[in-house]
Design an enzyme around this catalytic site. Structure first.
Site: not given
Ligand code: DOR
Ligand code: ZN
Length: 444
Positions: A62, A64, A241, A312
């Site tokens: 991620h 962002r 996950h 993750d």
């Protein structure tokens, strides 16, 4: 005349042998035990007794960008990845705005291609409002924008609030998945089984409470419902996950594949390795689980029921993580993933061949990323150089993510000494050698 030759050790049937990797035009042209003769190469890098391993393919980060770039952006995220040996990353779509349609996909690609130091793919989120035909078109690479690497479905509420509900509505996607062969990466938590937490501002035992409020049964339930919804296309699903023994057991009985993360393998609610004063750093969705769940995930790694490991990487700022149970969920980890796993290799808890499968070849196969994930003739020269005897203590201050912290402070990681991407030296010790914007979309 070869562009570059690397002299080091490669693994053959898990056994290191001295060899030369010949590189031409960014690809491996041959791997030979025979030394090159002078005049046969442009450059020769002597890497001594270090191991030459494929670069990591992290299919779960991620970054962002756009919208939350104080936590991370594509530039900082890709640099952090590179220092951890990651040469290909797939970025997740829960940005602001989310990566949800042609325009947002194209805009994110524009940013990434301008600043990323590593190669990348972009996942597209599917939600209740998605236009199936438009997504089908994008997946086929029609429309002047590189195709998404895959689709992402959030079945439970988490950062970004992009829930696809009810879970049975995944069934609408079966023909798109069948037509395109796309992977749907699934965040499997069933919100109907969440237990709301009373007085969250007063919670002390943050990790146990979080584990109880989003229990393993909610993970297993989401997996079962998703598999049922996808029917004969259940093999398109990649369950991200997977955190619990129940979740893993549910996924095992289907044709879907399973990802686990370093944090669910290495951390748990008993605070193994986590500072009790700063439990919120370990707050993540799905939550950290019990030591028994952790053991089940390690068994899944050994018996083949786990297919890939993804970081993750979900950075939040320390000041956001200072709000106890009200802190946002997510743990940074792209730079520490391979170093921590290589530490497990050096402790003989993980076979090195299995490490390369979980982090390199299986992610490439799962997402149909051609020519990556293995050191073989014709493959891209994405290579990390490691010495398994040289671990160092992980320090948040030494890492390159904007968030500046790690839940693994003080643990030992084996970081790559050098990283090559398409035959170019990207990382050398503490130095970043690759230029921002050299990264390419894997679907180009
Ligand atoms: O803990 C999490 N954080 N889980 C997710 O699924 C999303 C992630 C994030 O983006 O912060
Ligand atoms: Zn995620």
């Amino acid at each position: 005349m070869h562009d570059l030759v690397l002299e080091g050790r490669v693994l053959r049937d898990a056994f290191p042998i001295e060899a030369y990797i010949f590189i031409d035009g960014g690809r491996i042209s041959k791997i030979s035990r025979q030394a090159p003769v002078s005049g046969e190469y442009g450059e020769l890098h002597r890497l001594g007794r270090s191991l030459l391993l494929p670069g990591i393919i992290d299919t779960h980060a991620h970054f962002r960008d756009p919208g939350m770039t104080s936590k991370e952006d594509f530039a900082s995220g890709s640099v952090s990845a590179a220092f951890g040996g990651v040469t290909t990353v797939i970025d997740m779509p829960n940005t602001r705005p989310p990566t949800i349609d042609r325009d947002s996909l194209q805009a994110k690609d524009k940013t990434a291609s301008a600043v990323s130091v590593i190669d990348y793919g972009l996942n597209l989120v599917i939600t209740n409002g998605s236009d199936l035909l438009a997504v089908d078109t994008l997946l086929k690479g029609i429309g002047n924008v590189p195709a998404p690497a895959g689709l992402k479905a959030f079945l439970g509420e988490t950062t970004g609030s992009l829930v696809l509900e009810p879970i049975s509505s995944l069934a609408r996607w079966t023909s798109v998945l069948e037509n395109t062969g796309a992977v749907v990466a699934i965040h499997a938590e069933d919100g109907s089984l969440f237990e709301p937490v009373k007085d969250p501002d007063k919670v002390k035992d943050i990790l146990k409470k979080h584990h109880g409020s989003r229990p393993p049964s909610s993970e297993a339930s989401a997996i079962v419902k998703a598999v049922n919804a996808l029917g004969r296309n259940a093999g398109s699903a990649h369950f991200l996950h997977v955190s619990s023994e129940m979740g893993l057991e549910a996924a095992k009985t289907s044709s879907a594949t399973v990802e686990v993360t370093p944090h669910h393998l290495l951390l748990d609610v008993k605070l193994s390795g986590l500072d009790p004063e700063h439990q919120a750093l370990g707050k993540v969705n799905p939550p950290l689980r019990t030591p028994a769940d952790r053991a089940a995930l390690w068994r899944g790694i050994a018996d083949g029921s786990v297919d890939t490991i993804g970081s993750d990487h979900a950075p939040h700022l320390l000041e956001e993580k200072d709000r106890g149970y009200l802190s946002p969920s997510g743990i940074p980890g792209i730079e520490t993933m391979a170093p921590l796993l290589l530490s497990e290799v050096s402790k003989r808890r993980l076979d090195i061949d299995r490490f390369m499968e979980l982090c390199c070849s299986s992610p490439a196969d799962r997402y149909s990323i051609a020519g990556r994930g293995r050191l073989e003739d014709g493959y891209l020269a994405d290579i990390m150089v490691v010495d398994l005897r040289k671990g160092r203590k992980i320090r948040g201050d030494d890492l390159h993510s904007k968030c500046g912290w790690t839940p693994y402070e003080g643990k030992v990681g084996i970081f790559p000494e050098k990283v090559y991407s398409r035959g170019e030296l990207l990382i050398e010790g503490e130095n970043l050698c690759g230029k921002p914007g050299r990264g390419r979309n894997i679907r180009m």
